[in-house]
Design an enzyme around this catalytic site. Structure first.
Site, PDB file in Angstrom:
ATOM      1  N   GLY A 292       0.874  -1.165   0.000  1.00 27.69           N
ATOM      2  CA  GLY A 292       0.000   0.000   0.000  1.00 27.69           C
ATOM      3  C   GLY A 292       0.907   1.208   0.000  1.00 27.69           C
ATOM      4  O   GLY A 292       1.878   1.264  -0.757  1.00 27.69           O
ATOM      5  N   GLU A 293       0.659   2.130   0.888  1.00 33.94           N
ATOM      6  CA  GLU A 293       1.501   3.317   1.007  1.00 33.94           C
ATOM      7  C   GLU A 293       2.059   3.326   2.431  1.00 33.94           C
ATOM      8  O   GLU A 293       1.300   3.506   3.384  1.00 33.94           O
ATOM      9  CB  GLU A 293       0.642   4.550   0.697  1.00 33.94           C
ATOM     10  CG  GLU A 293       1.430   5.817   0.529  1.00 33.94           C
ATOM     11  CD  GLU A 293       2.548   5.693  -0.487  1.00 33.94           C
ATOM     12  OE1 GLU A 293       2.319   5.173  -1.591  1.00 33.94           O
ATOM     13  OE2 GLU A 293       3.670   6.097  -0.156  1.00 33.94           O
ATOM     14  N   SER A 294       3.375   3.114   2.536  1.00 39.24           N
ATOM     15  CA  SER A 294       3.939   2.920   3.877  1.00 39.24           C
ATOM     16  C   SER A 294       3.768   4.153   4.764  1.00 39.24           C
ATOM     17  O   SER A 294       3.616   4.030   5.983  1.00 39.24           O
ATOM     18  CB  SER A 294       5.416   2.529   3.786  1.00 39.24           C
ATOM     19  OG  SER A 294       6.155   3.546   3.158  1.00 39.24           O
TER      20      SER A 294
ATOM     21  N   CYS B  70       6.008  -5.485   0.236  1.00 40.29           N
ATOM     22  CA  CYS B  70       6.134  -4.142  -0.359  1.00 40.29           C
ATOM     23  C   CYS B  70       6.105  -3.059   0.722  1.00 40.29           C
ATOM     24  O   CYS B  70       7.047  -2.966   1.504  1.00 40.29           O
ATOM     25  CB  CYS B  70       5.086  -3.963  -1.443  1.00 40.29           C
ATOM     26  SG  CYS B  70       5.570  -2.702  -2.610  1.00 40.29           S
TER      27      CYS B  70
ATOM     28  N   ARG C 274      12.956   3.072  -0.571  1.00 42.18           N
ATOM     29  CA  ARG C 274      11.585   3.169  -1.098  1.00 42.18           C
ATOM     30  C   ARG C 274      11.608   3.560  -2.568  1.00 42.18           C
ATOM     31  O   ARG C 274      12.526   4.218  -3.024  1.00 42.18           O
ATOM     32  CB  ARG C 274      10.800   4.252  -0.354  1.00 42.18           C
ATOM     33  CG  ARG C 274      10.345   3.831   1.006  1.00 42.18           C
ATOM     34  CD  ARG C 274       9.504   4.934   1.635  1.00 42.18           C
ATOM     35  NE  ARG C 274       8.246   5.133   0.931  1.00 42.18           N
ATOM     36  CZ  ARG C 274       7.505   6.230   1.040  1.00 42.18           C
ATOM     37  NH1 ARG C 274       7.902   7.238   1.787  1.00 42.18           N
ATOM     38  NH2 ARG C 274       6.374   6.333   0.378  1.00 42.18           N
TER      39      ARG C 274
ATOM     40  N   ILE D  16       5.119  -3.028  -7.680  1.00 43.57           N
ATOM     41  CA  ILE D  16       4.362  -1.778  -7.863  1.00 43.57           C
ATOM     42  C   ILE D  16       5.002  -0.692  -6.995  1.00 43.57           C
ATOM     43  O   ILE D  16       4.948  -0.777  -5.771  1.00 43.57           O
ATOM     44  CB  ILE D  16       2.881  -1.957  -7.461  1.00 43.57           C
ATOM     45  CG1 ILE D  16       2.250  -3.118  -8.243  1.00 43.57           C
ATOM     46  CG2 ILE D  16       2.101  -0.660  -7.699  1.00 43.57           C
ATOM     47  CD1 ILE D  16       0.886  -3.549  -7.719  1.00 43.57           C
ATOM     48  N   ARG D  17       5.626   0.264  -7.637  1.00 44.26           N
ATOM     49  CA  ARG D  17       6.386   1.304  -6.902  1.00 44.26           C
ATOM     50  C   ARG D  17       7.144   0.648  -5.735  1.00 44.26           C
ATOM     51  O   ARG D  17       7.046   1.041  -4.581  1.00 44.26           O
ATOM     52  CB  ARG D  17       5.459   2.427  -6.412  1.00 44.26           C
ATOM     53  CG  ARG D  17       5.111   3.403  -7.529  1.00 44.26           C
ATOM     54  CD  ARG D  17       4.068   4.405  -7.121  1.00 44.26           C
ATOM     55  NE  ARG D  17       2.759   3.784  -7.018  1.00 44.26           N
ATOM     56  CZ  ARG D  17       2.127   3.512  -5.865  1.00 44.26           C
ATOM     57  NH1 ARG D  17       2.642   3.830  -4.725  1.00 44.26           N
ATOM     58  NH2 ARG D  17       0.961   2.921  -5.886  1.00 44.26           N
TER      59      ARG D  17
ATOM     60  N   HIS E 214       4.419  -8.299  -4.651  1.00 40.85           N
ATOM     61  CA  HIS E 214       3.059  -8.589  -4.161  1.00 40.85           C
ATOM     62  C   HIS E 214       2.650 -10.026  -4.493  1.00 40.85           C
ATOM     63  O   HIS E 214       1.916 -10.231  -5.469  1.00 40.85           O
ATOM     64  CB  HIS E 214       2.063  -7.640  -4.842  1.00 40.85           C
ATOM     65  CG  HIS E 214       2.084  -6.238  -4.344  1.00 40.85           C
ATOM     66  ND1 HIS E 214       1.206  -5.773  -3.391  1.00 40.85           N
ATOM     67  CD2 HIS E 214       2.868  -5.196  -4.668  1.00 40.85           C
ATOM     68  CE1 HIS E 214       1.449  -4.500  -3.147  1.00 40.85           C
ATOM     69  NE2 HIS E 214       2.450  -4.124  -3.909  1.00 40.85           N
TER      70      HIS E 214
ATOM     71  N   GLU F 233       0.377 -11.716  -3.320  1.00 40.14           N
ATOM     72  CA  GLU F 233      -1.077 -11.898  -3.179  1.00 40.14           C
ATOM     73  C   GLU F 233      -1.814 -11.510  -4.461  1.00 40.14           C
ATOM     74  O   GLU F 233      -3.013 -11.745  -4.572  1.00 40.14           O
ATOM     75  CB  GLU F 233      -1.588 -11.094  -1.973  1.00 40.14           C
ATOM     76  CG  GLU F 233      -1.741  -9.595  -2.168  1.00 40.14           C
ATOM     77  CD  GLU F 233      -0.416  -8.825  -2.222  1.00 40.14           C
ATOM     78  OE1 GLU F 233       0.675  -9.447  -2.201  1.00 40.14           O
ATOM     79  OE2 GLU F 233      -0.475  -7.578  -2.308  1.00 40.14           O
TER      80      GLU F 233
HETATM   81  N1  GLN Z   1       5.809   2.922  -2.792  1.00 39.25           N
HETATM   82  C1  GLN Z   1       5.097   2.452  -1.648  1.00 39.25           C
HETATM   83  C2  GLN Z   1       5.731   2.974  -0.360  1.00 39.25           C
HETATM   84  O1  GLN Z   1       6.765   3.512  -0.379  1.00 39.25           O
HETATM   85  C3  GLN Z   1       5.061   0.933  -1.604  1.00 39.25           C
HETATM   86  C4  GLN Z   1       4.284   0.420  -2.794  1.00 39.25           C
HETATM   87  C5  GLN Z   1       3.551  -0.858  -2.542  1.00 39.25           C
HETATM   88  O2  GLN Z   1       3.347  -1.291  -1.419  1.00 39.25           O
HETATM   89  N2  GLN Z   1       3.111  -1.436  -3.620  1.00 39.25           N
HETATM   90  O3  GLN Z   1       5.154   2.829   0.672  1.00 39.25           O
END
Ligand code: GLN
Length: 200
Positions: free
Chosen positions: A54-56, A85, A111, A145-146, A182, A184
């Site tokens: 997600g977004e840490s 992630c 990151r 993903i990112r 990921h 999942e």
């Molecule tokens: N870029 C996100 C972060 O820095 C991580 C991306 C992800 O969990 N798919 O939190």
């Protein structure tokens, strides 16, 4: 019935933000009871926990708001935690910037390590440890993903997988597991089985 109901594993999935439903479904598909964790008391009675992608920064902020940081650290003293992630970022000791982290695992992480041009990609990985839980010899198709990379592994942390250029994208230290990608999001449950059968 071969398994007593009482022996069924209960695994928490931190459900503050991000790709938690996909982990819940994967766990249920493996016959495991999946519990969505939003408050400290939801950790009671769990055998292990997954922190999703997600977004840490958002997940970390919500962990602070819901007073989960210390309960999660205490949980990690005894029980297995897998971070995927953003979850791997939150498990790590250091990411060279200030944001809430659990700091449980002796890895340092960068990151968004693949930059904007390659925001998202997938790669077929050779992951030798998966042969412990599966006869399937095919590479693991991993979705990034990112994604972060694991820059450094310290204090006996084991590297489980690298990209072709050598970047570390999966590691394990005792009962902690971190993956940059990921698992999942694909139908492949081998990493979940590895967590349940070998890390827990
Ligand atoms: N870029 C996100 C972060 O820095 C991580 C991306 C992800 O969990 N798919 O939190």
């Amino acid at each position: 019935m071969r398994h007593a109901v009482g022996s069924r594993k209960r695994i928490g999935v931190l459900a503050l933000q991000g790709a938690f439903i996909e982990h819940v479904k994967m766990l249920q598909g493996l016959g495991v009871e999946a519990v969505q964790v939003r408050l400290p008391q939801h950790l009671d009675g769990l055998d292990g926990l997954i922190i999703p992608g997600g977004e840490s920064t958002t997940i970390g902020k919500l962990m602070v708001d819901f007073e989960l940081i210390e309960p999660l650290r205490r949980f990690g003293e005894q029980k297995a935690i897998w971070g995927t992630c953003a979850g791997a970022i939150l498990l790590s000791r250091d990411i060279h910037r200030t944001q809430p982290l659990l700091g449980l695992m002796d890895i340092t992480v960068e990151r968004n390590a693949f930059g904007r041009q390659v925001d998202s990609f997938s790669a077929d990985l050779s992951v030798p440890c998966l042969s412990l839980v599966s006869q399937d010899p095919s590479p693991f198709h991993a979705v990034f993903i990112r994604a972060p990379i694991i820059e450094k592994v310290l204090n006996g942390t084991e590297v489980l997988a690298r990209l072709q250029d050598g970047k570390i994208i999966a590691a394990r230290q005792g009962h902690f597991l971190a993956t940059s990608f990921h698992p999942e999001l694909t139908g492949d449950d081998r990493f979940h089985r590895y967590f349940l059968e070998r890390v827990l």
